[in-house]
Enzyme design. Structure first.
Site, short mmCIF file in Angstrom:
data_model
loop_
_atom_site.label_atom_id
_atom_site.label_comp_id
_atom_site.label_asym_id
_atom_site.label_seq_id
_atom_site.Cartn_x
_atom_site.Cartn_y
_atom_site.Cartn_z
N LYS A 1 -2.70 -5.71 -19.79
CA LYS A 1 -1.82 -6.24 -18.80
C LYS A 1 -3.21 -7.30 -18.30
O LYS A 1 -3.26 -8.82 -18.04
CB LYS A 1 -1.98 -5.06 -18.04
N CYS B 1 0.82 -1.34 0.04
CA CYS B 1 0.09 0.17 0.28
C CYS B 1 0.75 1.04 0.02
O CYS B 1 2.11 1.06 0.40
CB CYS B 1 -0.49 0.18 1.55
N ARG C 1 1.43 1.87 -5.93
CA ARG C 1 1.66 0.78 -5.08
C ARG C 1 -0.19 0.00 -4.55
O ARG C 1 -0.12 -1.06 -3.39
CB ARG C 1 2.04 1.54 -3.23
N ASN D 1 1.44 -0.86 6.18
CA ASN D 1 1.25 -0.97 5.05
C ASN D 1 2.33 -2.39 5.02
O ASN D 1 2.90 -2.55 6.11
CB ASN D 1 2.41 -0.07 3.81
N GLY D 2 1.78 -4.09 4.77
CA GLY D 2 2.52 -4.77 5.27
C GLY D 2 1.43 -5.91 5.38
O GLY D 2 0.29 -6.00 5.16
N TRP E 1 -3.85 -1.37 -1.21
CA TRP E 1 -3.93 -2.66 -1.60
C TRP E 1 -4.07 -4.33 -1.15
O TRP E 1 -3.26 -3.98 -0.23
CB TRP E 1 -2.21 -2.77 -2.69
N GLU F 1 7.19 -11.26 -25.60
CA GLU F 1 5.72 -9.85 -25.79
C GLU F 1 6.60 -8.15 -25.48
O GLU F 1 6.14 -7.58 -25.85
CB GLU F 1 5.54 -10.36 -24.02
N HIS G 1 12.91 -34.12 -32.89
CA HIS G 1 11.86 -34.50 -33.28
C HIS G 1 11.25 -33.49 -34.63
O HIS G 1 9.96 -33.11 -34.75
CB HIS G 1 10.34 -34.91 -32.27
N GLU H 1 8.12 -20.20 -20.46
CA GLU H 1 8.12 -18.79 -20.29
C GLU H 1 9.22 -17.49 -20.35
O GLU H 1 9.21 -15.89 -20.55
CB GLU H 1 8.01 -18.53 -18.67
N LYS I 1 8.17 -14.32 -22.57
CA LYS I 1 8.67 -13.26 -21.95
C LYS I 1 9.75 -12.04 -23.27
O LYS I 1 9.54 -11.07 -23.53
CB LYS I 1 9.93 -13.15 -20.61
C1 BG6 Z 1 -2.30 -11.18 -20.83
C2 BG6 Z 1 -1.51 -10.69 -20.11
O1 BG6 Z 1 -3.05 -10.44 -21.39
O2 BG6 Z 1 -3.25 -11.71 -19.66
C3 BG6 Z 1 -0.47 -11.55 -19.78
O3 BG6 Z 1 -0.29 -9.70 -21.10
C4 BG6 Z 1 -0.80 -12.77 -18.74
O4 BG6 Z 1 0.85 -10.79 -18.91
C5 BG6 Z 1 -2.44 -13.03 -18.89
O5 BG6 Z 1 -0.23 -13.65 -17.91
C6 BG6 Z 1 -3.01 -13.51 -17.64
O6 BG6 Z 1 -3.50 -12.48 -17.19
P1 BG6 Z 1 -4.00 -13.12 -15.94
O7 BG6 Z 1 -4.14 -11.57 -15.34
O8 BG6 Z 1 -4.85 -14.15 -15.98
O9 BG6 Z 1 -2.65 -13.31 -15.33
#
Ligand code: BG6
Length: 607
Positions: A602, A2, A27, A98-99, A74, A487, A503, A480, A484
């Protein structure tokens, strides 16, 4: 995570508190509040929702006074609401925090036993009750009352306290959560982070672990919890506000990569029982003994966490685990029922496909547990229970700290199930729990050694394709790592099971193709070495993720990214970190918008 602010000086506190909170909204932004005093009982104003909601309230009921505290939340304990927003006022004590208070359940029970009434679901209100009690029990000063209260508290906290009976002063204390003072001309500012201070002063005093401070018009007095006075002079900060929000990092993504040790520690806090070789998953009863199967559902990076979760749950609990893409599961007429536990993994808790998949599974009788980083998110509300990660808000679109926090939550779940199915003995549970507890420190080491990959990145920035290879529990990390890179660098990258390479994708390999091989010591190490030799034989350029001190890999690879040794099931929490930094460094080398890459969101809340 937070945002906290405080002010004591000659100016009106309310506008200073609100502008500080605006600077700390990254935050936490699900509710906010301020308390302002003018030599009289403090006025507390709180609102659920973004800071703008609180600003609207303050505009209609402006509190006047030169002393105040504020908070933007948060949620961790208790859903976002007006009642759960901070400050919490008990008696004459107003408090923001916060914590995470680890022993909050026990403390609440004890205080209720003393006929104390709670108005919120938060762990924070407990501390306000403890301070109020200490004052009623005769604590001579506010700082003494706060000290007495904190002697009963276990966990992480940055707290800031005002008391109507002790006007014209603020007391604050810190343990494993950030708190910094801004030193001005006859005024003092407090905040969780520097951004909230810079428009007022550049002279700051960082509180250290276990310190408590009393702020009056006479100045600032810092003490240790045992009463010893601490002498420390302020530091001058040269960052601009935008830089400060990123904690001095050039991008939120890099800041979040470096926040992972804290995100893991906070996610394990109060849940991992090393002595008991066990883990708590909150109030949700998984009914492990009756479980036929666990089905992990997710999208994107969270799906890769699910793939690691399968290894953890089968390895520690011996319960069959399946992983499915939520967007596929919901349209597949899935065979699922009351003896199945569905685990929906989602950082945002709002992803439409995952939400719909959980609802589909529940409509067929399965029970659902949500793993989410947002308290009371849609996916948490649509499930029978929630196991929250405490990574704090993740601003960078490419998920990093929430991914490793999800792995930590899945490790807690698997340990919990393993002790209840009997697959895991007390000894084995203790061994695993103790290894899990060491992960934050081991991550710090990875961040220290692979902090700067700009060299490797420069050499990789112009390639068009990259292959990532991994075996066993590190295969999802190959996926992953590739995601990354895709992305944020926009380079075509593919994660592949190392054993599968011959294969097909081996056809792609030549001296222009970087091949990232995840090869820490472990059961499939030898096998990965032979795959690596196959790549070498075709002149592929090898970037290896290796266990510290692995001389052989160093001799056969072009670049080695080292990680400390760890049990195979926990290696993904370490092996992914250099891959996050590699992707970040390549994207920076290409001049891309790392935090807001093209075409991505996001969280995708539509189908
Ligand atoms: C995408 C994000 O829209 O959704 C990714 O760009 C994310 O980073 C994926 O992994 C799933 O999102 P969430 O919030 O369900 O984990």
């Amino acid at each position: 995570m937070c945002g906290i602010v405080g002010y004591l000086g000659d100016k009106e506190a309310a506008p200073i508190l609100l502008s500080g909170l605006r600077r700390l909204e990254y935050r936490g932004y699900d509710s906010a509040g301020i308390a302002v005093a003018n030599g009289a009982p403090s006025t507390v104003l709180r609102r659920r929702g973004k800071l703008a909601e609180l600003e609207r309230l303050v505009a209609t009921e402006t509190p006047h006074g030169n002393v105040g505290i504020g908070h933007t939340r948060w949620a961790t304990h208790g859903r976002p609401s007006d009642e759960n927003a901070h400050p919490h006022k008990v008696g004459g004590v107003s408090l923001v925090h916060n914590g995470i208070i680890e022993n909050h359940v026990d403390l609440r029970r004890r205080l209720q036993g003393e006929a104390r009434v709670f108005k919120s679901e938060t762990d924070t209100e407990i501390v306000a009750h403890l301070v109020d009690r200490a004052l009623r029990d005769g604590a001579p000063t506010l700082i003494e009352a706060v000290r007495m209260a904190l002697s009963e508290v276990r966990g992480a906290y940055a707290i800031v306290v005002m008391s109507d009976d002790h006007p014209e002063q603020i007391v604050a204390a810190k343990n494993a959560s950030p708190l910094v003072l801004g030193i001005g001309e006859s005024e003092t500012f407090l905040a969780s982070d520097v951004p909230a201070l810079l428009e007022h002063t550049r002279d700051v005093l960082f509180l250290e672990e276990g310190e408590i401070v009393e702020i009056t018009r006479g100045g600032v007095r810092v003490e240790r919890m045992d009463g010893r006075v601490v002498e420390r002079s302020p530091r001058r900060i040269e960052w601009d506000a935008a830089q400060a929000e990123k904690g001095g990092y050039p991008h939120f993504m890099l800041k979040e990569i470096h926040e992972q040790p804290r995100a893991i520690a906070d996610t394990l806090r109060g849940r991992l029982d090393v002595e008991g070789g066990d883990a708590s998953i909150g109030t949700f009863d998984a009914d492990a003994g009756r479980l036929r199967r666990v089905v992990l559902l997710a999208c994107g990076t969270s799906y890769h966490a699910g793939l690691v979760g399968k290894f953890l749950i089968e390895g520690l609990a011996g319960i069959p685990a399946e992983v499915d893409l939520a967007s596929e599961f919901r349209y597949r007429d899935p065979v699922i029922g009351p003896d199945d536990l569905v685990v929906g993994i989602s950082q945002s808790g709002e992803t439409a496909d995952t939400l719909a998949a959980i609802k589909e599974a529940r409509s067929r009788g399965a029970r659902a547990l949500a793993i989410s980083n947002v308290v009371d998110s849609a996916i948490a509300r649509a499930s029978d229970g929630a196991l929250y990660t405490y990574a704090g808000p993740e601003i960078g679109v490419a998920s990093t700290k929430c991914f490793t926090a999800q792995l930590a939550a899945l490790a807690l779940l698997a340990l919990h199930l393993g002790r209840r199915t009997g697959k895991l003995s007390l000894e084995a549970g203790r061994a695993f729990a103790s290894e899990l507890q060491q992960i934050p420190a081991k991550m710090e080491r990875v961040l220290a050694v692979s902090g700067d990959l700009s060299d490797v990145a420069q050499r990789s920035a112009s390639v068009s394709d990259v292959l990532f290879l991994g075996r066993g529990v590190n295969y999802p990390i190959a996926l992953e790592g590739a995601l990354k890179l895709k992305e944020i660098s926009y380079i075509h990258a593919e994660g592949y099971a190392a054993g599968e390479m011959k294969h097909g994708p081996i056809a792609l390999i030549d001296d222009g193709m970087p091949v990232v091989v995840i090869a820490p010591m472990g059961p499939s190490y030898e096998k990965v070495l032979s795959n690596l030799a196959e790549v070498k034989a075709r002149d592929g350029r090898i970037i290896a993720v290796a266990t510290e001190g692995d001389k052989h890999l160093r001799s056969v690879s072009d670049v080695v990214l080292s990680v400390p040794d760890a049990p195979p099931l926990l290696q993904p929490l370490l092996t992914v970190v250099p891959l996050q930094i590699l992707a970040y460094s390549v994207a920076v080398a290409k001049g891309n918008d790392v935090d807001q890459p093209r075409n991505l969101a996001k969280s995708v809340t539509v189908e």
